[in-house]
Design an enzyme around this catalytic site. Structure first.
Site, PDB file in Angstrom:
ATOM      1  N   THR A  20       0.687  -1.134   0.210  1.00 28.93           N
ATOM      2  CA  THR A  20      -0.076   0.041  -0.089  1.00 28.93           C
ATOM      3  C   THR A  20       0.873   1.214   0.136  1.00 28.93           C
ATOM      4  OG1 THR A  20      -1.453  -1.413   1.537  1.00 28.93           O
ATOM      5  CG2 THR A  20      -2.020   1.027   1.153  1.00 28.93           C
ATOM      6  N   SER A 115       6.192   4.019   8.282  1.00 27.01           N
ATOM      7  CA  SER A 115       5.236   4.628   8.977  1.00 27.01           C
ATOM      8  C   SER A 115       4.786   4.335  10.272  1.00 27.01           C
ATOM      9  CB  SER A 115       3.938   4.491   7.994  1.00 27.01           C
ATOM     10  OG  SER A 115       2.799   5.093   8.393  1.00 27.01           O
ATOM     11  N   HIS A 116       3.701   3.794  10.651  1.00 25.80           N
ATOM     12  CA  HIS A 116       3.312   3.491  11.979  1.00 25.80           C
ATOM     13  C   HIS A 116       3.762   2.045  12.683  1.00 25.80           C
ATOM     14  CE1 HIS A 116       0.622   2.040   8.958  1.00 25.80           C
ATOM     15  NE2 HIS A 116       0.358   0.992   9.874  1.00 25.80           N
ATOM     16  N   LYS A 128      10.114   4.008   0.168  1.00 32.62           N
ATOM     17  CA  LYS A 128       8.963   4.213  -0.919  1.00 32.62           C
ATOM     18  C   LYS A 128       9.598   5.418  -1.745  1.00 32.62           C
ATOM     19  CE  LYS A 128       6.519   7.135   2.277  1.00 32.62           C
ATOM     20  NZ  LYS A 128       5.039   7.666   2.671  1.00 32.62           N
ATOM     21  N   ASP A 279       2.145   9.808  13.670  1.00 34.26           N
ATOM     22  CA  ASP A 279       2.842   8.469  13.402  1.00 34.26           C
ATOM     23  C   ASP A 279       4.231   8.587  13.375  1.00 34.26           C
ATOM     24  OD1 ASP A 279       2.646   9.312  10.752  1.00 34.26           O
ATOM     25  OD2 ASP A 279       2.443   7.273  10.363  1.00 34.26           O
ATOM     26  N   ASP A 281       6.281   8.604  10.609  1.00 36.79           N
ATOM     27  CA  ASP A 281       6.683   9.630   9.617  1.00 36.79           C
ATOM     28  C   ASP A 281       5.859  10.946   9.598  1.00 36.79           C
ATOM     29  OD1 ASP A 281       4.961   7.988   8.543  1.00 36.79           O
ATOM     30  OD2 ASP A 281       5.305   8.331   6.610  1.00 36.79           O
ATOM     31  N   ASP A 283       2.912  11.642   9.109  1.00 37.87           N
ATOM     32  CA  ASP A 283       1.795  11.976   7.999  1.00 37.87           C
ATOM     33  C   ASP A 283       0.309  11.557   8.583  1.00 37.87           C
ATOM     34  OD1 ASP A 283       2.124   9.255   7.785  1.00 37.87           O
ATOM     35  OD2 ASP A 283       2.226   8.886   5.644  1.00 37.87           O
ATOM     36  N   ARG A 284       0.132  10.608   9.686  1.00 36.55           N
ATOM     37  CA  ARG A 284      -1.074  10.430  10.293  1.00 36.55           C
ATOM     38  C   ARG A 284      -1.474  11.358  11.275  1.00 36.55           C
ATOM     39  NH1 ARG A 284      -2.033   3.958  10.551  1.00 36.55           N
ATOM     40  NH2 ARG A 284      -1.755   3.536   8.391  1.00 36.55           N
ATOM     41  N   THR A 346      -8.092   2.218  -1.055  1.00 36.19           N
ATOM     42  CA  THR A 346      -6.888   2.515  -0.034  1.00 36.19           C
ATOM     43  C   THR A 346      -5.680   2.774  -0.394  1.00 36.19           C
ATOM     44  OG1 THR A 346      -8.522   0.972   1.611  1.00 36.19           O
ATOM     45  CG2 THR A 346      -6.143   1.280   2.034  1.00 36.19           C
ATOM     46  N   GLU A 365      -8.557   9.397   4.842  1.00 33.10           N
ATOM     47  CA  GLU A 365      -8.652   8.066   4.753  1.00 33.10           C
ATOM     48  C   GLU A 365      -8.905   7.773   6.566  1.00 33.10           C
ATOM     49  OE1 GLU A 365      -6.160   5.081   2.479  1.00 33.10           O
ATOM     50  OE2 GLU A 365      -4.641   6.458   3.227  1.00 33.10           O
ATOM     51  N   LYS A 378      -0.477  12.497   2.918  1.00 38.05           N
ATOM     52  CA  LYS A 378      -1.184  12.844   4.064  1.00 38.05           C
ATOM     53  C   LYS A 378      -0.313  13.853   5.146  1.00 38.05           C
ATOM     54  CE  LYS A 378      -0.909   8.454   5.691  1.00 38.05           C
ATOM     55  NZ  LYS A 378      -1.553   6.912   5.103  1.00 38.05           N
TER      56      LYS A 378
HETATM   57  C1  G1P Z   1      -2.956   1.183   5.931  1.00 41.05           C
HETATM   58  C2  G1P Z   1      -3.950   1.980   5.899  1.00 41.05           C
HETATM   59  C3  G1P Z   1      -4.177   2.891   4.650  1.00 41.05           C
HETATM   60  C4  G1P Z   1      -3.030   3.722   4.445  1.00 41.05           C
HETATM   61  C5  G1P Z   1      -1.592   2.825   4.603  1.00 41.05           C
HETATM   62  C6  G1P Z   1      -0.283   3.934   4.554  1.00 41.05           C
HETATM   63  O1  G1P Z   1      -2.753   0.249   4.561  1.00 41.05           O
HETATM   64  O2  G1P Z   1      -5.088   0.944   5.956  1.00 41.05           O
HETATM   65  O3  G1P Z   1      -5.332   3.427   4.810  1.00 41.05           O
HETATM   66  O4  G1P Z   1      -2.698   4.269   3.208  1.00 41.05           O
HETATM   67  O5  G1P Z   1      -1.630   2.002   5.860  1.00 41.05           O
HETATM   68  O6  G1P Z   1      -0.296   4.752   5.746  1.00 41.05           O
HETATM   69  P1  G1P Z   1      -3.202  -1.262   4.890  1.00 41.05           P
HETATM   70  O7  G1P Z   1      -2.189  -2.046   5.837  1.00 41.05           O
HETATM   71  O8  G1P Z   1      -4.487  -1.395   5.283  1.00 41.05           O
HETATM   72  O9  G1P Z   1      -2.977  -1.813   3.112  1.00 41.05           O
HETATM   73 ZN    ZN Z   2       2.749   7.307   8.229  1.00 42.84          ZN
END
Ligand code: G1P
Ligand code: ZN
Length: 545
Positions: A20, A115-116, A128, A279, A281, A283-284, A346, A365, A378
């Site tokens: 994603t 990310s998170h 990425k 989070d 990085d 962005d959340r 997504t 999202e 984001k």
């Molecule tokens: C998850 C979130 C999605 C977001 C992505 C990156 O992806 O559900 O909304 O864009 O992290 O932060 P998923 O693990 O569901 O594919």
């Molecule tokens: Zn993030």
């Protein structure tokens, strides 16, 4: 310093398929050379425009960030990049990297983040690529990168000393210029141009208190700069503000589960007026008021409803978009105000075309992501600023603004149930079972709910007509309830099933129910349809947000 450029023989490594949001694996996988080298070479091969151009490099500061930056610099030189802008200490939040690309006219960015996902030596690492518009590489490009990783026979790397990243300055690596830049300054300037800084400053000077929780990740320096240096909030407004390689052994995901301390503080006797968490990085975002935790879907809808109060949007609100699983609270605002609302798969990459084409001004999202056209990612700190802008101008509390919104537009009760680290076969069996049932579902009555639509979401991009299929199972009911099932594309262990639950309630007298209770009938139908217990043995979700 001139570095000899070496062509190193290598072999394809299986599984280097971006999900994603980029390629994410355990740190140890990335540390085992040439895992990182192969993927980075695939980026350079897939984006020939990087040759002779500017590249932005930075990350969320997690374990292995520094080493990875030096490898990327050596490979950028060998692949003919003219100039690299790298954040001091190798740090750049994802939105700040997006901004730097757009501001500097770079051909792209390599962002190091998972990310998170947890960090540290046993945690996750990620990489990425963002394109010249500052946004995540579109699927066509990530597919091309993946294909290249599967045929790669060599990577290019230049010998040479590490670039000192501890202070801003200009360096060279062979023919390539390297500028180590302050990671927060340009971002702060951008923020100042978007929201009503004077109104927020006055609101703070009035004695209102705020708390920004960076969860020991890269958001700390950004929050300090924006909220303390630029807006005058006291230094202790930012907590967990020093980025750590292991995020303090926490899970840098701003939701009520992983930011439980912040929720407790906002429910406590001496709660500040406003809080937000970011989070890994940055962005959340999660937005909180006193005794009030917002769902991201509501936050998005409320920002859209109040866009006229935010200078960035004043007079120029083209429309909005939400990812498919995000609640339809935004749609109700769009209908009332007469702006278009797009439903995308997504992942942030699907918003890029809509933003570039000026079809939308705001997007978000359910996974705690909110953003707008100022960058192509984001943006957590920006979302908190927008909320402060609303508080300062409307002179109401977070809870009052939310209650007003629900009274006017109705409430979309919303929750996401995650089943993490499932055996892949079990997760696939659930999705196969659901897909097989789709054709017969419309019109069926389940637990008092009549199915009005059942499909596997497919998206045709209205700008470039590209089609993305199989983006999640959508089951809608006649009373406005909905359940969505999809498998995560960001996890690194087994499979994660996400179940998104939603129910619309128009009656203000029924707007203060417990969310899980309000959703009970939808949850029961979800279990009946997916047979999660039967196919995985799991009786409870791992995480409920
Ligand atoms: C998850 C979130 C999605 C977001 C992505 C990156 O992806 O559900 O909304 O864009 O992290 O932060 P998923 O693990 O569901 O594919
Ligand atoms: Zn993030």
């Amino acid at each position: 310093m001139t570095g000899v450029i070496r062509e190193v023989a290598t072999q394809p490594i299986a599984g280097q398929k971006p999900g994603t949001s980029g390629l994410r694996k355990k740190v140890g996988v990335f540390q085992a050379a040439p895992y990182l080298h192969n993927f980075v070479q695939a980026i350079f091969d897939a984006v020939p425009a990087l040759k002779g151009a500017t590249l932005v490099v930075g990350g969320d500061g997690r374990f292995y960030n520094r080493q990875a930056v030096q490898i990327i610099l050596a490979m950028a030189q060998a692949n003919g990049v003219a100039r690299v802008l790298v954040g001091r200490d190798g740090l750049l939040s994802t939105p700040a990297a997006s901004h730097l690309v757009r501001k500097s006219g770079a051909a792209g960015a390599i962002i190091l983040s998972a990310s998170h996902n947890p960090g540290g030596s046993n945690g996750d690492f990620g990489i990425k690529f963002n394109a010249a518009n500052g946004g995540p590489a579109p699927e066509s490009l990530t597919e091309q990168m993946y294909a290249l990783t599967q045929t790669l026979t060599r990577y290019l790397i230049a010998d040479g000393d590490d670039i000192p990243l501890g202070a801003a300055g200009s360096f060279t690596r062979g023919q390539m210029a390297v500028e180590v830049v302050d990671p927060v300054h340009a971002y702060g300037e951008l923020m100042t141009s978007l929201v009503d800084m004077d109104a927020i400053r006055a609101w703070l000077a009035d004695g209102h208190r705020i708390r920004l929780d960076a969860l020991h990740a890269v958001g700390g320096p950004y929050a300090r700069h924006v909220f303390c240096d630029l807006l005058g909030a006291p230094a202790d407004s930012v907590v967990n503000g020093v980025p750590l390689e292991n995020f303090g052994d926490g899970h840098p995901d701003p939701n009520p589960v992983y930011a439980a301390d912040l929720v407790a503080c906002m429910n406590g006797p001496d709660a500040p007026d406003f809080a937000a968490a970011f989070d890994g990085d940055a962005d959340r975002n999660m937005i909180l008021g006193r005794n009030c935790v917002l769902t991201p879907s509501d936050s998005l809808a409320i920002l859209a409803a109040n866009a006229a109060l935010i200078p960035q949007f004043a007079g120029t609100f083209h429309g909005a978009a939400r990812s498919m699983p995000t609640s339809r609270a935004l749609d109700v605002v769009g209908q009332a105000k007469g702006f278009p609302v797009y439903e995308t798969p997504t992942g942030w990459k699907f918003f890029g075309n809509l933003l570039d084409a000026d079809r939308i001004s705001l997007c978000g999202e359910e996974s705690y992501g909110t953003g707008a056209s100022h960058v192509r990612e984001k943006d957590g700190v920006w979302a908190a600023l927008c909320w402060l802008n609303l508080l300062a101008v409307r002179k109401q509390s977070v809870a009052e603004i939310v209650a007003d919104h629900w009274a006017q537009y109705g409430r979309h009760y919303y929750s996401r149930h995650d089943y993490e680290a499932l055996p892949v076969e079990g997760a696939n069996a659930i999705m196969a079972r659901l897909r097989a049932a789709l054709a017969d579902l419309p019109g069926k009555r389940l637990n008092g709910l009549t199915v009005s639509l059942a499909d596997d979401f497919s998206y045709t991009d209205p700008v470039d007509a590209s089609v993305s299929r199989s983006q999640g199972i959508r089951i809608e009911f006649a009373d406005g309830s909905r359940v969505v099932f999809r498998l995560s594309g960001t996890g690194t262990e087994g499979a994660t099933l996400r179940v998104y639950l939603e129910r619309f309630e128009a009656d203000p007298a029924r707007h203060s129910l417990d969310t899980q209770i309000a959703l009970a009938s939808v949850i029961a139908v979800a279990h009946y349809l997916a047979d999660i217990v039967g196919l995985t043995g799991r009786t409870e979700p791992t995480v409920v947000t």
